[in-house]
Design a protein around this motif. Sequence first.
Motif, short mmCIF file in Angstrom:
data_model
loop_
_atom_site.label_atom_id
_atom_site.label_comp_id
_atom_site.label_asym_id
_atom_site.label_seq_id
_atom_site.Cartn_x
_atom_site.Cartn_y
_atom_site.Cartn_z
N GLU A 88 28.66 28.74 -10.20
CA GLU A 88 29.32 29.97 -9.74
C GLU A 88 28.98 30.26 -8.28
OE1 GLU A 88 29.47 32.23 -14.09
OE2 GLU A 88 27.87 32.69 -12.66
N ALA A 89 27.72 30.02 -7.90
CA ALA A 89 27.31 30.25 -6.51
C ALA A 89 27.99 29.26 -5.57
CB ALA A 89 25.79 30.14 -6.39
N LEU A 90 28.18 28.02 -6.03
CA LEU A 90 28.89 27.03 -5.24
C LEU A 90 30.32 27.51 -4.95
CD1 LEU A 90 29.23 24.13 -4.05
CD2 LEU A 90 29.93 23.42 -6.36
N ALA A 91 31.00 28.01 -5.97
CA ALA A 91 32.36 28.50 -5.80
C ALA A 91 32.38 29.71 -4.86
CB ALA A 91 32.96 28.87 -7.15
N ALA A 92 31.46 30.65 -5.07
CA ALA A 92 31.44 31.86 -4.25
C ALA A 92 31.18 31.55 -2.78
CB ALA A 92 30.38 32.82 -4.78
N ALA A 93 30.29 30.60 -2.52
CA ALA A 93 29.96 30.23 -1.14
C ALA A 93 31.14 29.61 -0.41
CB ALA A 93 28.78 29.27 -1.11
N ASN A 94 32.11 29.14 -1.18
CA ASN A 94 33.29 28.50 -0.59
C ASN A 94 34.57 29.31 -0.82
OD1 ASN A 94 32.57 25.53 0.41
ND2 ASN A 94 31.30 26.01 -1.38
N SER A 95 34.40 30.58 -1.21
CA SER A 95 35.53 31.48 -1.43
C SER A 95 36.55 30.89 -2.40
CB SER A 95 36.22 31.81 -0.09
OG SER A 95 35.32 32.43 0.80
N VAL A 107 20.50 15.40 -8.72
CA VAL A 107 21.53 14.37 -8.88
C VAL A 107 22.35 14.28 -7.59
CG1 VAL A 107 23.52 13.61 -10.21
CG2 VAL A 107 21.65 14.83 -11.35
N LYS A 108 22.40 13.09 -7.01
CA LYS A 108 23.21 12.87 -5.81
C LYS A 108 24.67 12.75 -6.22
CE LYS A 108 23.29 10.01 -1.62
NZ LYS A 108 22.67 8.83 -0.96
N ARG A 109 25.52 13.53 -5.56
CA ARG A 109 26.93 13.56 -5.93
C ARG A 109 27.75 12.59 -5.09
NH1 ARG A 109 26.09 15.33 -10.60
NH2 ARG A 109 28.20 14.50 -10.66
N CYS A 110 28.83 12.07 -5.68
CA CYS A 110 29.70 11.12 -4.99
C CYS A 110 31.13 11.66 -4.98
CB CYS A 110 29.64 9.75 -5.66
SG CYS A 110 30.39 9.72 -7.30
N ALA A 111 32.04 10.88 -4.41
CA ALA A 111 33.42 11.31 -4.25
C ALA A 111 34.17 11.43 -5.57
CB ALA A 111 34.15 10.37 -3.32
N ALA A 112 33.61 10.94 -6.67
CA ALA A 112 34.26 11.13 -7.98
C ALA A 112 34.46 12.60 -8.28
CB ALA A 112 33.44 10.46 -9.07
N THR A 113 33.58 13.46 -7.76
CA THR A 113 33.68 14.89 -8.03
C THR A 113 34.88 15.53 -7.34
OG1 THR A 113 32.23 15.44 -6.16
CG2 THR A 113 31.18 15.06 -8.29
N LEU A 120 40.00 18.41 -4.37
CA LEU A 120 39.01 19.42 -4.02
C LEU A 120 37.89 18.75 -3.23
CD1 LEU A 120 38.42 22.47 -4.49
CD2 LEU A 120 36.90 21.76 -6.36
N ARG A 121 37.52 19.34 -2.10
CA ARG A 121 36.49 18.75 -1.24
C ARG A 121 35.11 19.19 -1.71
NH1 ARG A 121 39.06 19.23 4.92
NH2 ARG A 121 40.88 17.88 4.51
N THR A 122 34.72 18.67 -2.85
CA THR A 122 33.47 19.14 -3.47
C THR A 122 32.23 18.82 -2.63
OG1 THR A 122 33.55 17.10 -4.77
CG2 THR A 122 34.28 19.12 -5.86
N MET A 179 31.96 21.26 0.00
CA MET A 179 31.60 22.55 -0.60
C MET A 179 30.10 22.62 -0.84
SD MET A 179 34.76 23.06 -3.27
CE MET A 179 34.13 24.62 -3.93
N ILE A 180 29.53 21.53 -1.37
CA ILE A 180 28.08 21.51 -1.57
C ILE A 180 27.37 21.63 -0.24
CG2 ILE A 180 26.13 20.10 -2.38
CD1 ILE A 180 28.07 18.87 -4.44
N GLY A 181 27.89 20.95 0.79
CA GLY A 181 27.29 21.06 2.11
C GLY A 181 27.34 22.46 2.66
N ALA A 182 28.46 23.15 2.44
CA ALA A 182 28.57 24.53 2.91
C ALA A 182 27.63 25.47 2.16
CB ALA A 182 30.01 25.01 2.76
N TYR A 183 27.41 25.16 0.89
CA TYR A 183 26.55 26.01 0.05
C TYR A 183 25.07 25.79 0.35
CZ TYR A 183 24.25 27.57 -4.30
OH TYR A 183 23.40 28.15 -5.22
N ARG A 184 24.65 24.53 0.43
CA ARG A 184 23.21 24.27 0.53
C ARG A 184 22.84 23.18 1.52
NH1 ARG A 184 21.04 21.41 -4.83
NH2 ARG A 184 19.21 22.21 -3.80
N GLY A 185 23.83 22.61 2.21
CA GLY A 185 23.55 21.55 3.17
C GLY A 185 23.22 20.24 2.49
N ARG A 186 22.75 19.31 3.28
CA ARG A 186 22.32 18.03 2.75
C ARG A 186 20.84 18.09 2.37
NH1 ARG A 186 25.34 13.26 4.24
NH2 ARG A 186 27.20 13.77 5.45
N GLN A 187 20.47 17.34 1.35
CA GLN A 187 19.07 17.19 0.98
C GLN A 187 18.69 15.72 1.07
OE1 GLN A 187 20.95 19.47 -1.26
NE2 GLN A 187 20.19 20.88 0.28
N GLU A 188 17.40 15.46 0.98
CA GLU A 188 16.91 14.10 0.96
C GLU A 188 15.85 13.98 -0.11
OE1 GLU A 188 15.02 10.62 3.90
OE2 GLU A 188 15.36 12.67 4.64
#
Length: 260
Positions: free
Chosen positions: A142-149, A193-199, A210-212, A215-224
Amino acid sequence: MRVSLLTTTPVKSLTVHHPDHLDLSPEGVVGDRAFFLVDEAGELVGCTKDGDLLRYSAAFDPDANVLEVHGPGGLVRSAPVVGTGAQVDVSFYGLRTVPSHVIEGWDELFSDAVGRPTRLVRGESGGFDVHGVTLLGTSTLEALAAANSTESVDPRRFRLNIQFDGSEPLAEDTWAGRHLRIGTAVVEVGGPVKRCAATTRNPETGDSDLRTLQMIGAYRGRQETPEFGVGFYLGVYADVVVPGRVRVGDEVALVDTDST
């Protein structure tokens, strides 16, 4: 916290199902990704590249040993699972290798679906990436969706086994190394879990709509992480400590290690 959604598929990269319960064994979710697809070279074939696979769904009856596959027009094939005797070691993205056996009678169906020679195989262990169970909090989605309107994001895009309500967003990311009791099972939470373009693909049509990852980058950026490096992460892995059954509505609770 409570289990809100369960997700599985007997054939990796086909459309997922949402049963009312899952059984967890030491290897992970029983029956999840028991079968997968490979090309002529024995490399994995999946919905990241071949989105039309999401237009198909599968059901497997382990007692009768019968696999059914449905396509856009209904039932495509129903047949007993019979090995050809051919064996292939399938690499899961260089993370683990699964000894597998080729299943006869399915080449034409899946080759037509992806447009090149493709075989159905059955692994000696489940077709998970690294760890046998995946988890995601509804509040994180839900937070992912909200962060991306965006009004909502279909959880089927992420294909994670157990979704739960009642936590803060990204709470699951703070549980690494902790034990979590879910129904009658106990799991040890691992890394993200590292996400790929299947999402990015629509869970029903297979279209990229959908540019998931953005969207994850806009919500929380990249992690390592040490395991997977730099990328976009959502949800967490887990390993089964105590086998058991998980049902929709079951309590999800962190427990002390010595109580398991």
